[in-house]
Design a protein around this motif. Structure first.
Motif, mmCIF file in Angstrom:
data_model
loop_
_atom_site.group_PDB
_atom_site.id
_atom_site.type_symbol
_atom_site.label_atom_id
_atom_site.label_comp_id
_atom_site.label_asym_id
_atom_site.label_seq_id
_atom_site.Cartn_x
_atom_site.Cartn_y
_atom_site.Cartn_z
ATOM 1 N N GLY A 218 0.746 -1.309 -0.002
ATOM 2 C CA GLY A 218 0.023 0.019 0.128
ATOM 3 C C GLY A 218 0.938 1.386 0.014
ATOM 4 N N LYS A 219 0.451 2.278 -0.808
ATOM 5 C CA LYS A 219 1.088 3.530 -0.712
ATOM 6 C C LYS A 219 0.069 4.715 -0.412
ATOM 7 N N ARG A 220 0.274 5.466 0.442
ATOM 8 C CA ARG A 220 -0.498 6.410 1.161
ATOM 9 C C ARG A 220 -0.204 7.751 0.567
ATOM 10 N N THR A 221 -1.028 8.419 -0.053
ATOM 11 C CA THR A 221 -0.884 9.671 -0.688
ATOM 12 C C THR A 221 -2.085 10.485 0.121
ATOM 13 N N GLY A 222 -1.702 11.276 0.969
ATOM 14 C CA GLY A 222 -2.715 11.987 1.835
ATOM 15 C C GLY A 222 -3.785 11.038 2.540
ATOM 16 N N ARG A 223 -4.953 11.203 2.311
ATOM 17 C CA ARG A 223 -5.903 10.296 2.953
ATOM 18 C C ARG A 223 -6.162 9.150 2.038
ATOM 19 N N ILE A 224 -5.732 9.149 1.008
ATOM 20 C CA ILE A 224 -6.120 8.123 -0.086
ATOM 21 C C ILE A 224 -4.875 6.953 -0.091
ATOM 22 N N MET A 225 -5.453 5.628 -0.072
ATOM 23 C CA MET A 225 -4.674 4.630 0.006
ATOM 24 C C MET A 225 -4.568 3.748 -1.198
ATOM 25 N N GLU A 226 -3.493 3.710 -1.885
ATOM 26 C CA GLU A 226 -3.313 3.090 -3.222
ATOM 27 C C GLU A 226 -2.291 1.844 -3.241
ATOM 28 N N HIS A 227 -3.081 0.773 -3.749
ATOM 29 C CA HIS A 227 -2.240 -0.587 -3.785
ATOM 30 C C HIS A 227 -1.358 -0.695 -5.003
ATOM 31 N N ILE A 228 -0.245 -0.811 -5.066
ATOM 32 C CA ILE A 228 0.633 -1.029 -6.324
ATOM 33 C C ILE A 228 0.889 -2.308 -6.366
ATOM 34 N N MET A 229 0.515 -2.921 -7.767
ATOM 35 C CA MET A 229 0.988 -4.036 -8.437
ATOM 36 C C MET A 229 2.411 -4.193 -8.752
ATOM 37 N N HIS A 230 3.197 -5.058 -8.043
ATOM 38 C CA HIS A 230 4.467 -5.277 -8.568
ATOM 39 C C HIS A 230 4.612 -6.395 -9.417
ATOM 40 N N TYR A 231 4.229 -7.382 -9.094
ATOM 41 C CA TYR A 231 4.489 -8.718 -9.652
ATOM 42 C C TYR A 231 3.130 -9.708 -9.650
ATOM 43 N N ARG A 232 3.394 -10.595 -10.420
ATOM 44 C CA ARG A 232 2.446 -11.577 -10.354
ATOM 45 C C ARG A 232 2.914 -13.135 -10.545
ATOM 46 N N ARG A 233 1.953 -14.075 -9.879
ATOM 47 C CA ARG A 233 2.565 -15.482 -9.718
ATOM 48 C C ARG A 233 2.173 -16.331 -10.708
ATOM 49 N N MET A 234 3.006 -17.062 -11.322
ATOM 50 C CA MET A 234 2.926 -18.204 -12.509
ATOM 51 C C MET A 234 3.173 -19.317 -11.950
ATOM 52 N N ILE A 235 2.055 -20.315 -12.100
ATOM 53 C CA ILE A 235 2.290 -21.629 -11.787
ATOM 54 C C ILE A 235 2.535 -22.482 -13.122
ATOM 55 N N ILE A 236 3.480 -22.916 -13.390
ATOM 56 C CA ILE A 236 4.054 -23.433 -14.641
ATOM 57 C C ILE A 236 4.065 -25.090 -14.678
ATOM 58 N N THR A 237 3.095 -25.751 -15.437
ATOM 59 C CA THR A 237 3.087 -27.134 -15.529
ATOM 60 C C THR A 237 3.943 -27.769 -16.623
ATOM 61 N N LEU A 238 4.630 -28.729 -16.443
ATOM 62 C CA LEU A 238 5.529 -29.232 -17.471
ATOM 63 C C LEU A 238 5.095 -30.715 -17.997
ATOM 64 N N GLN A 239 5.494 -30.920 -19.155
ATOM 65 C CA GLN A 239 4.825 -32.133 -19.662
ATOM 66 C C GLN A 239 5.796 -33.320 -18.929
ATOM 67 N N PRO A 240 5.088 -34.531 -18.680
ATOM 68 C CA PRO A 240 5.560 -35.760 -18.217
ATOM 69 C C PRO A 240 6.815 -35.986 -18.511
ATOM 70 N N GLY A 241 8.062 -36.366 -17.707
ATOM 71 C CA GLY A 241 9.307 -36.632 -18.230
ATOM 72 C C GLY A 241 10.203 -35.536 -17.878
ATOM 73 N N TYR A 242 9.571 -34.107 -17.875
ATOM 74 C CA TYR A 242 10.432 -33.112 -17.825
ATOM 75 C C TYR A 242 10.589 -32.454 -16.349
ATOM 76 N N SER A 243 11.617 -31.720 -15.761
ATOM 77 C CA SER A 243 11.830 -31.197 -14.541
ATOM 78 C C SER A 243 12.619 -30.331 -14.560
#
Length: 95
Positions: A59-84
């Protein structure tokens, strides 16, 4: 690649290793195809599915207003069988 920040090691992401799924935090501006191509080239694996969700930013506060800043997202990656992605599994199991 500056867009992929780091691999995530939580209880849930460790359980996903058994399903051949890996979790990464990435920049929010990257597209799914860019992330898929990077993972396939860097780790030498085949990606069959990708799921993502945005995490609440600080959260970032500017005066009385609270803003939320998106910095990143989470990826769940599924691989083919046999790969790791071995460096992630070894580091995780030893800690």
């Amino acid at each position: 690649m500056d867009g992929i920040k780091y691999a995530v090691f939580t209880n849930k992401s460790i359980q996903l290793f058994e399903k051949n799924q890996y979790t990464f935090n990435v920049e929010s501006g990257l597209t799914r195809t860019e992330i898929k191509q990077w993972v396939e080239l860097f780790f030498g694996v085949k990606v069959i599915a990708m799921n993502s969700h945005r995490l609440p930013g600080k959260g970032k506060r500017t005066g009385r207003i609270m803003e939320h800043i998106m910095h990143y997202r989470r990826m769940i990656i599924t691989l083919q069988p046999g790969y790791s992605i071995l460096p992630l599994r070894k580091r995780n199991l030893n800690t």
